[in-house]
Write a protein that holds these residues in place. Sequence first.
Motif, PDB file in Angstrom:
ATOM      1  N   ASP A  45       1.027  -1.147  -0.095  1.00  0.00           N
ATOM      2  CA  ASP A  45       0.036  -0.111  -0.229  1.00  0.00           C
ATOM      3  C   ASP A  45       0.798   1.372  -0.021  1.00  0.00           C
ATOM      4  O   ASP A  45       1.911   1.428   0.781  1.00  0.00           O
ATOM      5  N   ALA A  47       0.622   4.274   1.332  1.00  0.00           N
ATOM      6  CA  ALA A  47       0.743   4.756   2.643  1.00  0.00           C
ATOM      7  C   ALA A  47       2.002   3.870   3.597  1.00  0.00           C
ATOM      8  O   ALA A  47       2.723   4.543   4.248  1.00  0.00           O
ATOM      9  N   ALA A  50       5.366   4.628   1.977  1.00  0.00           N
ATOM     10  CA  ALA A  50       5.721   6.010   2.482  1.00  0.00           C
ATOM     11  C   ALA A  50       6.289   5.952   3.823  1.00  0.00           C
ATOM     12  O   ALA A  50       7.437   6.740   4.141  1.00  0.00           O
ATOM     13  N   ALA A  51       5.430   5.075   4.737  1.00  0.00           N
ATOM     14  CA  ALA A  51       5.939   5.117   6.056  1.00  0.00           C
ATOM     15  C   ALA A  51       7.403   4.475   6.331  1.00  0.00           C
ATOM     16  O   ALA A  51       8.308   4.909   6.991  1.00  0.00           O
ATOM     17  N   ARG A 150      -1.056   2.701   9.552  1.00  0.00           N
ATOM     18  CA  ARG A 150      -2.337   2.577   8.807  1.00  0.00           C
ATOM     19  C   ARG A 150      -2.162   2.660   7.396  1.00  0.00           C
ATOM     20  O   ARG A 150      -1.200   3.329   7.059  1.00  0.00           O
ATOM     21  N   ASP A 151      -2.952   1.588   6.598  1.00  0.00           N
ATOM     22  CA  ASP A 151      -2.759   1.787   5.160  1.00  0.00           C
ATOM     23  C   ASP A 151      -3.724   2.808   4.701  1.00  0.00           C
ATOM     24  O   ASP A 151      -4.176   3.540   5.460  1.00  0.00           O
ATOM     25  N   GLY A 152      -3.872   3.054   3.502  1.00  0.00           N
ATOM     26  CA  GLY A 152      -4.714   4.034   2.798  1.00  0.00           C
ATOM     27  C   GLY A 152      -6.059   3.859   3.221  1.00  0.00           C
ATOM     28  O   GLY A 152      -7.005   4.693   3.112  1.00  0.00           O
TER      29      GLY A 152
END
Length: 708
Positions: A45, A47, A50-51, A150-152
Motif C-alpha cells: 500500500d 501509505a 511511504a512510512a 495504517r494503510d490508505g
Amino acid sequence: MPGTVGRVPTPPAPVSGAPAASGAAAAVLGHDWAGTPLGPWRSWDPAVRAAAELILASPVPMALALGEGFLLLYNDGYAELLGDKHPEALGRPAAEVFPEIWRTPGVGDAIAHTYRSGEPFLEKESTFPLHRRSGAVEHAVFTRGYSPVRDGAGRTVGVLAVAAETSQVTQQLQSLGDFAAALAGTLTLDDVARVALRYAITSFDADRVAFAVDEGGGGWRTVRRVRGELTDEADERLPPLWRRTPPDWADPLVVAARSGLPHVTDDGQPLRETAVDRHDQKIRALTAVPLRAAVVRGALAVGYQIPHAWSAAERALLAASAELIGQAAERARRFETQHGTAQLLQRSMLPEHLPDVPRLRIAARYDPGVDGNAAGGDFYDAFLLPDGGLGVVLGDVAGHDVQAAARMGQVRAALRALALSDPGPDTVLAGLDRLVTSLGAEAGTHELFVTVVFGVIDADRHRLTLASAGHPAPLIRRGTPEGRVLAEYLDVPGGAPLGLGCRPTTTSVRFDPGDTLLLFSDGVVERRQQGLAAGLETLLDAVAGAGSGDPRALCSVATAAVGGATEDDVAVLAVEHALRPSRSASMEVPAEPTAPSRVRRWMTGQLTQWRVPESIMGAAVLCTSELTTNALLHAGTAARVEIDLSPERLLVSVADSGTRGTVTRAQTDTLSSRGRGLGLIEELTDAWGTDPTVRGSTVWFEILIPPG
C-alpha cells in the motif's frame, strides 16, 4: 492474500523520495519480501511504503513491525541497536528476533496492544540487553515509543517502534551522585580540581576539560586535563599543574568565571587567542560555566575537537556539576585557610633546621592527624650541648588546639634552657615536671598531660643516656658483626607524665657506629580496634626490615609502618651513628626553565668527583632532575638540592618553599604530562618519601651502594 499489508490489485506508481540503496535501506530493498506474508515491496500500500521510506531515511532508530506476525523492517539506526542480529532480522517475526525479551512486560504485549487497539504506547526508561557487533552484550537504557501504522483505507497494518538509547544520559545522572560523594571527601582546592577534571572528562566524553579558581588577591589559577593523557595514581599524589593567569585573561574559562555568565561555542576556534599548545588549538566546541559560588569565583570548561551542539539535558548536567564544584571549592578555601594557620603555628614551634654533627646524621618528621585544621602538641628537637654532646627530645602535650601548641612551645623552650644548664636527662625532666605543675595550677586544671623522652648522645664514647616521663620507649636499630640487623626497644622506665609527680631515672646504653635511635609519639603505633602491643610489634619489624639505617628513610618507614588512619599527630626523630663520615653538597635552584639542566650538570660533576659508580650516578641524576622539575612546576618557587654520600648509600633531597599538599607512597607509571614523573623514583631508588617543612615540603630518595 491473508496477512498481506494493504495489498492492492495493481502495483502503485513509484513513490517519490525512495530510499537510497545503501546500508539498511539497500538490505530492505534487496530483501525477498515476496517470500513473506507481506508480498513484494512494489505491491505494498502506498501509505505503508511511504512510512517505510520515511523510516529508512531517518537517523533516529526506528522499526516497523508489520502484519499479524510483526515482521521487522528497520533503518540504519535500529540496525546498530540490533548489532549482530542484523541483517538476519529483516522480514522475520519480532518474537523470533527478540526471544529473550519478547515476553517481558512492556515489549511484546505492548506492541500487540498498540496493533489491536490503535493506541500509542510510551515508556520513558527501560533497560534491555544490547548486542554489540563485537559479540559483547550490554544492558542499555532506552526510551521507547510504539505507534499504529495504517494503510490508505485506515486499517492498522503494523506498529512503528521508535527507540532512543538514553544510557549515556542515565549514566551521567547516576555519576552525578558519585561525583557529589567524591567532592564531599575533598579538603583542598587541589583535591577539588583532581576530582572535577576526572569526572568531567569521563562523564561528558570530552577532549579537553579545564577548571579555574580566583587567587583571592587578583588573577586566576587554572588547570586542565586532555583526552589521552596517561594518568594514574601518581596524578592523585601530586598537586595539579596549576597555571597562573592575569585577572583580564581572555580565555573563555576566565571570562565565564569573571562575568558569572556561561560562554558557549558550538563550532569555531574558542581558544585561538589563548591556546598554549596543540591540544588547545584543536578545540572547536567549548562551553564554560561559572561555579555559582557565593565566595569563591571560578568556572568549569568542557571542550571537543569536533562541532558539538549542547542539548538541554547536557547543559543542565553541566550547570549542576559546576554548582557542586563551587560548593566544594568554598569548603576547600575555608579549610586551607584554617589548615594553613594551624599548621604554620605548629611548624613554627618546631626546629626548622636540625644540627649538623660529624658522625651523627639526624632527621625528623611531623604529620598532623585526621583533623588537619587543628594544631597539635607533638614536638621534637635536637640541639648541641656545651660539652659537645647532642640532646634529643620527643614529647606530646595532650590536646589538638592552639592552647596545646602554645604549651608545647613552652615545654620545648624550657627543656632546652634546662639542658643547656645541666644536661642530665633526669635533672632536665625533674625541672620540666615542676614547670608543667606550675602551668597546670596557673590554668586551674589538673588535666595538663605531657609525656616526653629526653636523651643525650655522646658519639665519642659511644653512649646514649635517656630518661622518660610516661612516653613510649625509644627503639634502636643495630647491626651485628655477622651483617644481620636487629631492632629492640630500650628498657627505659616510663614513669609518670610530667605534672603528675614525675620521678625520672636515667638509663645508659651503647650507641655504636652503625646504630640508629628512633624516638616516636604514640600516634605512630596507636590505632582504633588494634592493641598497642600489636602496633609496637609492627613498628619493630618494619624498622628491622628497613633497607638501611639512614634516619630520613627510617622516619618514613616508621610513619607508614602501622596501617590505618590515626586521629593523633605523628612525630618521629631518628639519629644514626654513622660508620664513617659522609660527604655533602648543596645547590640553590632558581625557578627558571634551565634549572633542571643546571642541576644535572652540577650533580654529574659532583658525583664524578666523588667517584660514585656510573650506574648509581645515572639513576641519581635522572631522579634528581625529575624531582627538581616537579618542585619548580608545583611550587613555582626556587628549590634547594642536597646530596649526602656515605659508604652505604646516596641520599638526595629536593626542598621547595611553596608546594601544597604532600606526596604519598603508591605505585606509579610513566606520566606523559609530567615527563616520567615519580614512577622513575619508585623504580630506580631503594627508598623515597616526602617531609613537610615550615615553608613547603622536601622530597627525597635513597640509593644503596653495594659493598666494594
